[in-house]
Design a protein around this motif. Structure first.
Motif, mmCIF file in Angstrom:
data_model
loop_
_atom_site.group_PDB
_atom_site.id
_atom_site.type_symbol
_atom_site.label_atom_id
_atom_site.label_comp_id
_atom_site.label_asym_id
_atom_site.label_seq_id
_atom_site.Cartn_x
_atom_site.Cartn_y
_atom_site.Cartn_z
ATOM 1 N N ALA A 128 0.887 -1.307 0.245
ATOM 2 C CA ALA A 128 -0.112 0.219 -0.436
ATOM 3 C C ALA A 128 0.534 1.498 -0.060
ATOM 4 O O ALA A 128 1.964 1.488 0.200
ATOM 5 C CB ALA A 128 -0.755 0.347 1.137
ATOM 6 N N TRP A 129 0.269 2.635 -0.069
ATOM 7 C CA TRP A 129 1.108 2.796 -0.308
ATOM 8 C C TRP A 129 0.272 4.642 0.886
ATOM 9 O O TRP A 129 -0.647 4.749 1.289
ATOM 10 C CB TRP A 129 1.074 4.214 -1.492
ATOM 11 N N ASN A 154 -3.549 -0.833 -3.907
ATOM 12 C CA ASN A 154 -4.437 0.009 -4.459
ATOM 13 C C ASN A 154 -4.401 1.591 -5.203
ATOM 14 O O ASN A 154 -2.802 1.879 -4.657
ATOM 15 C CB ASN A 154 -5.555 0.958 -3.276
ATOM 16 N N GLY A 155 -5.034 2.522 -6.199
ATOM 17 C CA GLY A 155 -4.344 3.130 -6.517
ATOM 18 C C GLY A 155 -4.437 4.495 -6.355
ATOM 19 O O GLY A 155 -4.715 4.581 -4.905
ATOM 20 N N ARG A 276 -16.600 2.640 -4.189
ATOM 21 C CA ARG A 276 -15.653 2.928 -5.406
ATOM 22 C C ARG A 276 -14.125 2.921 -5.102
ATOM 23 O O ARG A 276 -13.376 3.845 -6.264
ATOM 24 C CB ARG A 276 -15.859 5.021 -5.218
ATOM 25 N N THR A 277 -13.815 2.383 -4.176
ATOM 26 C CA THR A 277 -12.265 2.617 -3.983
ATOM 27 C C THR A 277 -11.755 1.058 -4.789
ATOM 28 O O THR A 277 -12.196 0.595 -5.092
ATOM 29 C CB THR A 277 -12.238 2.254 -1.745
ATOM 30 N N SER A 278 -10.500 1.630 -4.565
ATOM 31 C CA SER A 278 -10.098 1.173 -5.720
ATOM 32 C C SER A 278 -9.348 0.268 -5.001
ATOM 33 O O SER A 278 -8.143 -0.865 -4.917
ATOM 34 C CB SER A 278 -9.018 1.738 -6.152
ATOM 35 N N GLY A 279 -9.304 0.055 -3.572
ATOM 36 C CA GLY A 279 -8.321 -1.285 -2.664
ATOM 37 C C GLY A 279 -8.817 -2.403 -2.373
ATOM 38 O O GLY A 279 -9.924 -2.348 -2.611
ATOM 39 N N PRO A 280 -8.435 -3.446 -2.174
ATOM 40 C CA PRO A 280 -8.374 -4.403 -2.449
ATOM 41 C C PRO A 280 -10.111 -5.187 -0.869
ATOM 42 O O PRO A 280 -9.673 -4.491 0.137
ATOM 43 C CB PRO A 280 -7.572 -5.294 -1.910
ATOM 44 N N PRO A 281 -10.608 -5.662 -1.435
ATOM 45 C CA PRO A 281 -11.763 -6.316 0.189
ATOM 46 C C PRO A 281 -11.172 -6.055 1.040
ATOM 47 O O PRO A 281 -10.061 -8.129 0.804
ATOM 48 C CB PRO A 281 -12.975 -7.107 -0.933
ATOM 49 N N LEU A 282 -11.954 -6.072 2.417
ATOM 50 C CA LEU A 282 -10.789 -7.237 3.310
ATOM 51 C C LEU A 282 -10.966 -8.456 3.474
ATOM 52 O O LEU A 282 -10.493 -8.201 4.223
ATOM 53 C CB LEU A 282 -11.825 -6.479 4.417
#
Length: 340
Positions: A128-129, A154-155, A276-282
């Motif tokens: 992650a950033w 994630n973006g 709307r997030t680009s992060g991976p599902p928990l």
């Protein structure tokens, strides 16, 4: 083994050592308890060369030194956190006189040295950033691996910037440290509409990255917290407007991991921004075999409690003050149920 240049009178020559040379000296010094003079005689070299071999072993990560003082509380804090959350806890001892920026540097340095031995060849590592991971990336110890891939979790784009330069520098450092291939995720951190995300996720170029994330064997991330003294990058970098921040507060959101938000109980359902997030599902994150969470600063305690309730970490690296808050805040609560 590296060939050494012949010495010439009056000329000083720099020395470079192979890992095998440094490892051999380190094993004799740290495991066999030989003196540097004895090692020098056995290796047919000088005492100063042995000293440089040992320094090279430490710098390359072949040797890691841990100091445990019987007066410190960190071993007991680690034991309590391990027993409570079923995570391998690493508590970084720091004085209470340091500010949060200084604490972050101490935590990042130890986190970088803790992560190194966990990285294996043929691994797919999601990174992650953010402010914490940026600090960690600056302290990574080089470790050659084979066929290792670093993939962005994630973006990073928003209305002000593409985020590519910020995120790519973090990924570049990880790739350089471990000799790994780097795969960026050039999409926004948050899409304006959920329908846009769904359409984007159907594109083959994006599907390739999503499928690589599904193969992750390790993930490295921090916890974003809305009420942190040092605001997480996602809350301070122009990624969310006032209405979105209000929506998170009204939804009792306590934090995020890789721009996926959750409540104090670790649940992420019913939070509009997650659509709307680009992060991976928990659920995907919690299924990865090794999940390294790095947290600095006790003001992130609510976000950390939520992440642990969601079962997102297998390894937790945190400062001593945050560890104390974690143990104190959780007294009397039921243990987490596990991954979602």
């Amino acid at each position: 083994m590296h060939k050494r240049a012949e010495s010439r009178p009056g000329l000083a020559r720099p020395q470079s050592f192979s890992n095998s040379e440094s490892l051999r000296a380190a094993q004799m010094y740290y495991l066999q308890d030989l003196t540097m003079d004895a090692i020098a005689r056995e290796l047919h070299t000088s005492r100063s060369t042995v000293s440089r071999l040992l320094a090279s072993a430490r710098q390359s990560g072949l040797v890691q030194i841990q100091i445990r003082s019987p007066q410190e509380r960190t071993p007991e804090l680690e034991r309590q956190i391990r027993a409570r959350y079923r995570v391998d806890a690493h508590v970084v001892p720091v004085p209470d006189t340091l500010n949060e920026g200084e604490v972050l540097e101490r935590v990042a340095m130890q986190a970088a040295r803790t992560i190194g031995p966990l990285v294996d060849s043929n691994a797919v590592i999601g990174v992650a950033w953010g402010s914490t991971l940026s600090a960690v990336s600056r302290h990574l110890v080089p470790k050659p691996t084979h066929d290792c891939t670093i993939v962005q979790l994630n973006g990073a784009g928003n209305t002000r910037t593409s985020g590519i330069a910020y995120a790519s520098e973090i990924l570049r450092r990880f790739g350089q440290a471990y000799g790994a291939r780097v795969v960026q995720f050039p999409v926004p951190a948050f899409f304006d509409r959920a329908s846009t995300k769904q359409a984007m996720w159907a594109e083959r170029s994006v599907r390739r990255i999503l499928e690589l994330q599904e193969k992750m064997t390790m993930a490295i991330f921090s916890v974003g917290s809305i009420d942190s003294d040092v605001p997480s990058h996602v809350y301070s970098g122009g990624y969310l407007d006032d209405s979105e921040l209000d929506s998170l507060a009204q939804g009792n959101v306590v934090g995020d991991v890789a721009t996926v938000f959750f409540r104090a109980d670790g649940k992420d359902r019913g939070i509009p921004l997650n659509e709307r997030t680009s992060g991976p599902p928990l659920a995907l994150l919690s299924s990865i075999r090794r999940r390294v969470c790095v947290v600095s600063g006790p003001s992130k305690i609510n976000g950390l409690l939520g992440a642990l309730a969601a079962g997102l970490a297998t390894e937790l690296i945190l400062d001593e003050a945050t560890a104390r808050r974690l143990v104190e805040a959780d007294a009397g609560r039921k243990p987490p149920a596990g991954p979602l």
